[in-house]
Design a protein around this motif. Sequence first.
Motif, short mmCIF file in Angstrom:
data_model
loop_
_atom_site.label_atom_id
_atom_site.label_comp_id
_atom_site.label_asym_id
_atom_site.label_seq_id
_atom_site.Cartn_x
_atom_site.Cartn_y
_atom_site.Cartn_z
N LEU A 242 0.81 -1.34 -0.15
CA LEU A 242 -0.09 -0.02 0.13
C LEU A 242 0.77 1.06 0.04
CD1 LEU A 242 -2.83 -1.13 2.39
CD2 LEU A 242 -3.10 -0.38 0.15
N ASP A 243 2.15 1.03 0.72
CA ASP A 243 2.99 2.24 0.63
C ASP A 243 3.39 2.64 -0.69
OD1 ASP A 243 4.05 4.38 2.09
OD2 ASP A 243 5.97 3.29 2.26
N LEU A 244 3.85 1.62 -1.62
CA LEU A 244 4.27 1.69 -2.78
C LEU A 244 3.36 2.53 -3.66
CD1 LEU A 244 6.55 0.13 -5.09
CD2 LEU A 244 4.29 0.09 -5.89
N VAL A 245 1.90 1.99 -3.69
CA VAL A 245 0.91 2.61 -4.50
C VAL A 245 0.55 4.05 -4.09
CG1 VAL A 245 -1.69 2.21 -4.75
CG2 VAL A 245 -0.31 0.40 -4.78
N LYS A 246 0.78 4.33 -2.71
CA LYS A 246 0.35 5.79 -2.40
C LYS A 246 1.28 6.64 -2.89
CE LYS A 246 2.17 7.27 1.57
NZ LYS A 246 2.65 7.63 2.80
N LYS A 247 2.62 6.21 -2.90
CA LYS A 247 3.73 7.19 -3.61
C LYS A 247 3.67 7.15 -5.19
CE LYS A 247 5.58 8.00 0.36
NZ LYS A 247 5.25 9.34 0.96
N ARG A 248 3.19 6.14 -5.67
CA ARG A 248 3.00 6.19 -7.10
C ARG A 248 1.75 7.22 -7.41
NH1 ARG A 248 4.87 1.61 -10.24
NH2 ARG A 248 6.94 1.31 -9.18
N LEU A 249 0.68 7.37 -6.65
CA LEU A 249 -0.41 8.01 -6.83
C LEU A 249 -0.24 9.41 -6.60
CD1 LEU A 249 -3.20 5.85 -5.74
CD2 LEU A 249 -2.57 6.21 -8.01
N GLN A 250 0.95 9.86 -5.56
CA GLN A 250 1.06 11.09 -5.05
C GLN A 250 1.87 11.93 -6.39
OE1 GLN A 250 3.00 10.66 -1.35
NE2 GLN A 250 0.96 11.28 -0.14
N VAL A 251 2.68 11.16 -7.25
CA VAL A 251 3.16 11.91 -8.12
C VAL A 251 2.63 12.07 -9.50
CG1 VAL A 251 5.54 11.49 -7.00
CG2 VAL A 251 4.69 9.72 -8.74
N GLN A 252 1.35 11.54 -9.62
CA GLN A 252 0.56 11.80 -10.87
C GLN A 252 0.50 13.08 -11.24
OE1 GLN A 252 -1.52 8.65 -12.42
NE2 GLN A 252 0.65 8.18 -11.69
N GLY A 253 0.71 13.40 -12.32
CA GLY A 253 0.86 14.87 -12.75
C GLY A 253 2.04 15.45 -12.50
N PHE A 254 3.17 14.67 -12.14
CA PHE A 254 4.25 15.30 -12.03
C PHE A 254 5.45 14.51 -12.76
CE2 PHE A 254 7.80 16.00 -8.61
CZ PHE A 254 8.00 17.20 -8.90
N GLU A 255 5.05 14.14 -13.95
CA GLU A 255 5.83 13.37 -14.67
C GLU A 255 7.37 13.66 -15.29
OE1 GLU A 255 2.76 14.06 -15.37
OE2 GLU A 255 2.02 11.93 -14.86
N LYS A 256 7.47 15.26 -15.22
CA LYS A 256 8.99 15.65 -15.59
C LYS A 256 9.94 15.27 -14.30
CE LYS A 256 11.71 19.70 -16.35
NZ LYS A 256 11.59 21.10 -16.17
#
Length: 322
Positions: A242-256
Amino acid sequence: MASNSGEKEKKQPSVDYAIAGAVSGVVARAVVSPLDLLKIRFQLQTAGSKDRRRYAGMLQSLTRIVREEGAHSLWKGHIPAQLLSLTYGATQFCFYEAMTRGMERVKIIPEGGGRGAVASRAGVNFVCGGVAGCCATLVAHPLDVLRTRLVAQATLESKVYSSLSHAVGHMWRNEGSVAFFRGLPPTLLLVFPQTGFQFSIYHSLSFMWRQSLGDNSLFGFPRSSVCGMIAGVLAKLAVLPLDLVKKRLQVQGFEKAWSTFGQPVQYRGTIDCFYRVAAAEGFLAFYKGCAPSLLKSGLAAALIFTSYEQCLLALQNMRGIR
């Protein structure tokens, strides 16, 4: 701290729990920030093949980060991280102490040292810890998102935010208020069991320690440190996916910035993220950053519980509570 061990505890004002919680969070964060940065970098790394991975191990990763970004970068995002820890710690311990003391007053927490009483207290600590963690998360989550994004900036080319205030303004203008709550659902799913297990395991181990060795001042410090570290490691191990999923979702829109670690992926939500990570990277991908994560969690929990109890003791002495 309410030990829930059947012993009479010294009653303190609620503000003392908030102060001690804030202090414990700040102390722990100052020490474990480099491990947290490593964990986040590993979790955002999407490239599958070993030769394409930017970070391949703890020592190699630390060396590369220091060489490319400077030693100070190990505390990147430290200001929002400290604000997060201060806010989270104060809120969490305030809610936890209020709930456990409320349950003591209505006799939900049984007294005595029987097996049934110990199991009941463990269950109460799990629920109170989980609810307290969720309440603290709702208050502090925007700071967690800010911290994650600042930590994700690994190179000058991927740098989007020049400061905390710039990050807040940029996110508000370009993504709206929803950006500050990205990854909230998996975070709440993570926080409830993690903090629940952490408080439950800590108090259960502390109770057994007291029963075996006593609870005088000589054993207070090592008890909270050892029990806290074990509780932190076991609780984190249960929620790493769940921690990995949380971090992946937190950087959505921050692709650069994210592109530094591999090919950015757009996820439609928590379930979609779980499915696509498993399909593209395999089950073991959910345990990326496991070593620094467990080390950080164990050390942080030891520091949090130890500094919290020592701070409460100091406040007791200042107030003349005996």
